[in-house]
Design an enzyme around this catalytic site. Structure first.
Site, short mmCIF file in Angstrom:
data_model
loop_
_atom_site.label_atom_id
_atom_site.label_comp_id
_atom_site.label_asym_id
_atom_site.label_seq_id
_atom_site.Cartn_x
_atom_site.Cartn_y
_atom_site.Cartn_z
N HIS A 233 -2.46 5.52 4.39
CA HIS A 233 -1.58 4.83 3.46
C HIS A 233 -2.13 3.45 3.11
CE1 HIS A 233 2.00 4.13 1.14
NE2 HIS A 233 1.98 2.89 1.61
N HIS A 260 -1.92 -6.57 0.70
CA HIS A 260 -1.81 -6.63 -0.76
C HIS A 260 -2.41 -7.90 -1.34
CE1 HIS A 260 0.53 -2.99 -1.06
NE2 HIS A 260 1.42 -3.43 -0.19
#
Length: 277
Positions: A233, A260
């Site tokens: 993931h 991120h």
């Protein structure tokens, strides 16, 4: 080079936002060659291009656009498009966050299949870094890309939790390998952090059917789809953030415990590198 792609027809997708907990409706529409991926907030009338310059908040997800008009949790849709080679797409959403669906990118892949990916007349030229590009390191984290003839990812993670521990994956990303090995991998969260996240206005839509719930020593809500689903993931998220380069990418990306914010910095570095050559 290859032909650019878009969808043959619109597709509607419904679900709740992971962080807002709000119901959301998304319409995926065909887009013209060269448009890239564009989000449109129908409730506030705001268009936002899926490029790194639009990236803003990184509260356990990636948001694009200015506060109050942003679109949040875009990384799974962008990852699905990037991994499957879908170049041009107009994404209408009626609120501030895309639906989390089952926590993976697989429902978006299925939506693309319903809409049918078609080739367009214009060609697309992949972005290739001119040299090794490395995000300035932070303690225990690393992210760089090296020139390569394909798109390859090496990702490693290390969590102080026996349910996860150390995991790593290396793979060449193609539409087939992405759909089989990355798209089904779900997002995950720690049960011990749930109340804290809610106090910050996050994870309001988190449920056992849309994320992996990690307890102190084990997964609390069923079987994993892969033994190393967690790192898969993370690689999925990486591709979603790298989609913000705005076109296909060739290179070997090496990441260790990146997130991120770091992913998006690398996307911006790639855009700057491309503009300078």
């Amino acid at each position: 080079m290859r032909s650019q792609t878009t969808l043959a027809r619109p597709v509607r997708v419904h679900g709740i936002g992971l962080h807002t907990g709000r119901e959301a409706e998304v319409v995926l529409r065909p887009a013209e060659s060269g448009e890239g991926i564009v989000f449109f907030r129908t409730d506030v009338g705001r268009e936002i291009r899926a490029i790194s310059e639009e990236a803003g908040r990184f509260d356990y997800s990636t948001s694009l656009g200015p506060r109050g008009e942003e679109v949040g949790t875009v990384e799974h849709l962008l990852s699905a498009a990037f991994g499957s080679g879908l170049d041009n797409l107009y994404v209408e959403v009626d609120g501030p966050e895309l639906p989390i669906l089952d926590g993976s990118a697989l429902p978006w892949i299925r939506a693309f299949r319903v809409g049918r990916v078609v080739r367009q007349s214009a060609a697309v030229e992949p972005m290739i870094p001119s040299r090794v590009l490395a995000v300035p390191p932070t303690p225990g984290k690393r992210l760089e890309i090296r020139p390569a003839r394909d798109l390859r990812i090496t990702y490693s993670i290390d969590f102080d939790n026996p349910a996860i521990g150390e995991q790593s994956i290396t793979m060449v990303v193609t539409p087939d390998s992405y759909a089989r090995h990355l798209a089904p991998a779900r997002t995950f969260g720690f049960l011990a952090e749930y109340e804290y996240l809610k106090s910050k206005g996050l994870a309001k839509g988190a449920r056992p059917d849309n994320c992996i719930i990690v307890g102190s020593r084990q997964v609390e809500n069923g079987e994993l789809r892969f033994a190393d689903e967690f790192v898969r993931h993370k690689a999925l998220d990486l591709l979603g953030d790298l989609a913000l380069v705005g076109r296909p990418l060739l290179g070997h990306v090496v990441a260790h415990r990146a997130g991120h914010a770091m992913h998006t910095v690398l996307a911006q570095m790639l855009r700057i590198d491309a503009d300078s050559h």
